[in-house]
Motif scaffolding. Structure first.
Motif, PDB file in Angstrom:
ATOM      1  N   SER A  43       0.840  -1.199   0.000  1.00 28.40           N
ATOM      2  CA  SER A  43       0.000   0.000   0.000  1.00 28.40           C
ATOM      3  C   SER A  43       0.875   1.248   0.000  1.00 28.40           C
ATOM      4  N   VAL A  44       0.633   2.106  -0.969  1.00 30.98           N
ATOM      5  CA  VAL A  44       1.345   3.381  -1.074  1.00 30.98           C
ATOM      6  C   VAL A  44       0.324   4.498  -0.867  1.00 30.98           C
ATOM      7  N   ARG A  45       0.617   5.386   0.048  1.00 36.00           N
ATOM      8  CA  ARG A  45      -0.261   6.524   0.310  1.00 36.00           C
ATOM      9  C   ARG A  45       0.556   7.806   0.220  1.00 36.00           C
ATOM     10  N   VAL A 205       4.874  10.478   1.726  1.00 39.00           N
ATOM     11  CA  VAL A 205       4.529   9.240   1.044  1.00 39.00           C
ATOM     12  C   VAL A 205       4.794   8.091   2.010  1.00 39.00           C
ATOM     13  N   VAL A 206       3.827   7.183   2.093  1.00 35.82           N
ATOM     14  CA  VAL A 206       3.912   6.037   2.990  1.00 35.82           C
ATOM     15  C   VAL A 206       3.891   4.768   2.155  1.00 35.82           C
ATOM     16  N   VAL A 207       4.793   3.838   2.454  1.00 30.95           N
ATOM     17  CA  VAL A 207       4.817   2.545   1.786  1.00 30.95           C
ATOM     18  C   VAL A 207       4.760   1.473   2.874  1.00 30.95           C
ATOM     19  N   ALA A 208       3.722   0.617   2.821  1.00 27.09           N
ATOM     20  CA  ALA A 208       3.536  -0.412   3.839  1.00 27.09           C
ATOM     21  C   ALA A 208       3.233  -1.742   3.169  1.00 27.09           C
ATOM     22  N   GLY A 209       3.814  -2.800   3.705  1.00 22.55           N
ATOM     23  CA  GLY A 209       3.618  -4.144   3.166  1.00 22.55           C
ATOM     24  C   GLY A 209       4.851  -4.982   3.428  1.00 22.55           C
ATOM     25  N   ASP A 210       4.919  -6.133   2.795  1.00 18.99           N
ATOM     26  CA  ASP A 210       6.110  -6.987   2.928  1.00 18.99           C
ATOM     27  C   ASP A 210       7.219  -6.375   2.080  1.00 18.99           C
ATOM     28  N   LEU A 211       8.168  -5.748   2.738  1.00 19.73           N
ATOM     29  CA  LEU A 211       9.213  -4.998   2.035  1.00 19.73           C
ATOM     30  C   LEU A 211      10.548  -5.731   1.985  1.00 19.73           C
ATOM     31  N   GLY A 213      13.620  -7.520   0.787  1.00 23.12           N
ATOM     32  CA  GLY A 213      14.253  -7.575  -0.522  1.00 23.12           C
ATOM     33  C   GLY A 213      14.039  -6.340  -1.366  1.00 23.12           C
ATOM     34  N   LEU A 214      13.316  -5.358  -0.854  1.00 21.63           N
ATOM     35  CA  LEU A 214      13.062  -4.123  -1.603  1.00 21.63           C
ATOM     36  C   LEU A 214      13.836  -2.966  -0.978  1.00 21.63           C
ATOM     37  N   ASP A 215      14.523  -2.208  -1.794  1.00 24.10           N
ATOM     38  CA  ASP A 215      15.168  -0.984  -1.326  1.00 24.10           C
ATOM     39  C   ASP A 215      14.190   0.163  -1.614  1.00 24.10           C
ATOM     40  N   VAL A 216      13.192   0.282  -0.728  1.00 19.64           N
ATOM     41  CA  VAL A 216      12.113   1.229  -0.975  1.00 19.64           C
ATOM     42  C   VAL A 216      12.606   2.669  -1.079  1.00 19.64           C
ATOM     43  N   PRO A 217      13.490   3.143  -0.186  1.00 23.91           N
ATOM     44  CA  PRO A 217      13.961   4.525  -0.340  1.00 23.91           C
ATOM     45  C   PRO A 217      14.571   4.796  -1.709  1.00 23.91           C
ATOM     46  N   SER A 218      15.366   3.848  -2.240  1.00 28.18           N
ATOM     47  CA  SER A 218      15.961   4.050  -3.571  1.00 28.18           C
ATOM     48  C   SER A 218      14.895   4.059  -4.654  1.00 28.18           C
ATOM     49  N   LEU A 219      13.902   3.169  -4.530  1.00 30.43           N
ATOM     50  CA  LEU A 219      12.837   3.110  -5.533  1.00 30.43           C
ATOM     51  C   LEU A 219      12.024   4.406  -5.538  1.00 30.43           C
ATOM     52  N   VAL A 220      11.710   4.898  -4.352  1.00 30.41           N
ATOM     53  CA  VAL A 220      10.899   6.122  -4.267  1.00 30.41           C
ATOM     54  C   VAL A 220      11.703   7.326  -4.743  1.00 30.41           C
ATOM     55  N   GLU A 221      12.977   7.389  -4.366  1.00 35.27           N
ATOM     56  CA  GLU A 221      13.782   8.530  -4.814  1.00 35.27           C
ATOM     57  C   GLU A 221      13.982   8.506  -6.325  1.00 35.27           C
ATOM     58  N   ALA A 222      14.140   7.308  -6.899  1.00 29.04           N
ATOM     59  CA  ALA A 222      14.282   7.215  -8.352  1.00 29.04           C
ATOM     60  C   ALA A 222      13.017   7.683  -9.056  1.00 29.04           C
ATOM     61  N   ALA A 223      11.859   7.384  -8.465  1.00 26.60           N
ATOM     62  CA  ALA A 223      10.592   7.750  -9.099  1.00 26.60           C
ATOM     63  C   ALA A 223      10.209   9.198  -8.831  1.00 26.60           C
ATOM     64  N   LEU A 224      10.388   9.662  -7.592  1.00 26.12           N
ATOM     65  CA  LEU A 224       9.844  10.962  -7.194  1.00 26.12           C
ATOM     66  C   LEU A 224      10.900  11.981  -6.798  1.00 26.12           C
ATOM     67  N   ASP A 377      -2.767  -1.702   4.354  1.00 24.66           N
ATOM     68  CA  ASP A 377      -3.510  -0.511   3.935  1.00 24.66           C
ATOM     69  C   ASP A 377      -3.970   0.318   5.131  1.00 24.66           C
ATOM     70  N   SER A 378      -4.398  -0.347   6.219  1.00 21.03           N
ATOM     71  CA  SER A 378      -4.830   0.413   7.392  1.00 21.03           C
ATOM     72  C   SER A 378      -3.647   1.095   8.078  1.00 21.03           C
ATOM     73  N   ILE A 379      -2.488   0.457   8.068  1.00 20.32           N
ATOM     74  CA  ILE A 379      -1.283   1.082   8.622  1.00 20.32           C
ATOM     75  C   ILE A 379      -0.912   2.319   7.802  1.00 20.32           C
ATOM     76  N   ALA A 380      -0.932   2.169   6.477  1.00 21.85           N
ATOM     77  CA  ALA A 380      -0.581   3.301   5.609  1.00 21.85           C
ATOM     78  C   ALA A 380      -1.592   4.431   5.754  1.00 21.85           C
ATOM     79  N   ASP A 381      -2.879   4.081   5.860  1.00 19.86           N
ATOM     80  CA  ASP A 381      -3.909   5.112   6.024  1.00 19.86           C
ATOM     81  C   ASP A 381      -3.698   5.905   7.312  1.00 19.86           C
ATOM     82  N   GLU A 382      -3.415   5.196   8.412  1.00 25.10           N
ATOM     83  CA  GLU A 382      -3.201   5.878   9.683  1.00 25.10           C
ATOM     84  C   GLU A 382      -1.956   6.768   9.617  1.00 25.10           C
ATOM     85  N   ALA A 383      -0.897   6.261   8.999  1.00 24.16           N
ATOM     86  CA  ALA A 383       0.348   7.028   8.936  1.00 24.16           C
ATOM     87  C   ALA A 383       0.176   8.309   8.138  1.00 24.16           C
TER      88      ALA A 383
END
Length: 462
Positions: A43-45, A205-211, A213-224, A377-383
């Motif tokens: 979930s991305v919010r 931006v909030v990213v929640a889920g099974d992360l 193996g994912l380098d989420v900060p790099s993915l988000v910085e590359a995109a945004l 999704d509920s974690i991301a919504d609250e955050a």
């Protein structure tokens, strides 16, 4: 046969909101990540503190039209092509505008997070706003306005904000605009609003889920990471509470001849989460008064009298200030009696609350928290909701911990603080409440006036 003793049930351990990690991008965007093992739909919010007060007065609703057309084509893809891309990557996308700001919701299977973030980048930075799609959304919104006026609950809500807030405050008018303002919105208005206000600075931006193996900060910085920061001051309108109408403490009856039910909205100024004495007692107070089928209101109006299927009360905080609302419908022939009972019950807190009532509210709110926040999704919504309120989810944990200390004395002190702040009951029963009703005015007006709760204004339902 040997009897087996019933096992003792231990009280639940204190529960904390999941820990997240924070990363700040150079363009002013804040990234929050929550690793939720086993939840492979990520979930991305995204929350942007865009204020409704940013809208031009004569184009109110433009922010809502903009939010609805963000994914209706980009610089690279037509609306149809972009819709197919979202579908092909398994992306569920939505966007909306509310008092707290602009929110974007994106859910995608873990393996497609990277292409999904690129689609989000296009939505945020390259929306095309085709004239045909903007015009379609304007027509849709105009149809919704007519529909909202025909539904008693919506009609009562519209009249409530018009009565409760000062006429020159944005909160007194519908979030999505009125017939007059929406009908004048053009594609250029939407594009201009987007260019000025949909910028990275101050966004979360909030990213929640099974992360794993994912380098989420790099993915988000590359995109945004190249999303323009924007020079605007996000705090311009966020530090001020909405202005309230000086004559808000009155009764308004929207005339709807022949109604078999009467819709109620009863409200008063409420606190925000920074209230003196802590926020924790207020959800408990709302629960006891009208937050469940066992609360005071339903115990009388539903179970004892049979006047309603259910009426609910709650405190609804904003970033600054808030509102306490009670809403629902009753049988038409019980209109005046239901109003009398509702005011009596809402003001019954002066006589105190029982330990049993308080414990039921505390237990429900605290013990259901793990279930409420069990999914990504509920974690991301609250955050993202906390971020738009100027807070972090540390508040969620701290408030749950504080909830364990809430007792009768704290709830009664919170009620007294609320009553004094709202001016409830000062001078006469019913004083201080904003009471809006939608029903048959001719049938109910004499009985309502006879209650002595204040002057009644009748509004034609046009």
């Amino acid at each position: 046969m040997t009897a087996v003793a019933r096992p003792a049930v231990a009280p639940p351990e204190p529960w904390d909101f999941p820990e997240g990690s924070t990363h700040d991008l150079p363009n002013g965007l804040r990234l929050l990540t929550y690793d939720v093992p086993g939840q492979y739909v990520v979930s991305v919010r995204l929350g942007l503190p865009v204020s409704l007060r940013d809208e031009p007065r004569e184009r109110e609703g433009v922010a809502s039209i903009m939010s609805r057309t963000l994914d209706e084509g980009t610089a690279r893809h037509t609306a149809e092509e972009f819709a197919r891309l979202l579908e092909r990557k398994g992306v569920s996308f939505g966007a909306g505008m509310a008092d707290a700001g602009l929110s974007l919701d994106l859910d995608v299977v873990k393996g497609n997070l990277e292409p999904a973030l690129d689609l989000l980048r296009q939505i945020l930075t390259e929306p095309a706003f085709p004239q045909t799609e903007v015009a379609r959304q304007v027509r849709t919104r105009l149809a919704e306005i007519e529909q909202e006026r025909s539904v008693a609950a919506h009609r009562a809500g519209l009249e409530f904000v018009r009565t409760f807030y000062a006429p020159d405050d944005r909160s007194s008018r519908p979030t999505g605009g009125t017939r007059e303002t929406v009908s004048s919105i053009t594609r250029d208005d939407v594009a201009a609003f987007h260019a000025e206000h949909v910028v990275a600075a101050g966004g979360t931006v909030v990213v929640a889920g099974d992360l794993e193996g994912l380098d989420v900060p790099s993915l988000v910085e590359a995109a945004l990471g190249d999303w323009v920061p924007g020079p605007r001051d996000r705090e311009r309108y966020l530090q001020h509470a909405a202005a309230l109408a000086p004559d808000r403490g009155r009764i308004v009856l929207v005339s709807r001849p022949g109604s078999v039910q009467t819709e109620f909205v009863i409200g008063a100024p409420g606190p925000d989460r920074s209230v003196e004495g802590g926020w924790a007692p207020y959800p408990v107070l709302g629960f006891v008064l009208g937050g469940s089928p066992n609360a005071r209101i339903d115990a009388v109006l539903r179970e004892e009298k049979g006047y309603t299927y259910g009426i609910r009360s709650s405190f609804r905080p904003r970033r600054r200030g808030g509102v306490f609302l009670t809403s629902g419908s009753v049988r038409a022939d019980s209109t005046a009696e239901s109003l009398r009972l509702l005011v009596e019950i809402l003001e019954s807190g002066r006589d105190g609350f029982s330990d049993k009532e308080i414990r039921s509210g505390v237990d429900f709110i605290s013990k259901t928290a793990p279930g409420r926040y069990a999914t990504a999704d509920s974690i991301a919504d609250e955050a993202v909701g906390m971020a738009l309120d100027g807070r972090t989810t540390a508040f969620t944990t701290d408030n749950l911990r504080d909830l364990a200390t809430v007792d009768r004395s704290r709830v009664e002190a919170a009620y007294a603080r609320f009553v004094d702040g709202a001016g409830i009951g000062s001078g006469a029963p019913g004083a201080g409440w904003t009471i809006v009703m939608v029903g048959d005015a001719a049938a109910h007006l004499p009985a309502i006036e006879a209650l002595g709760l204040g002057d009644v204004t009748v509004v034609t339902d046009a």
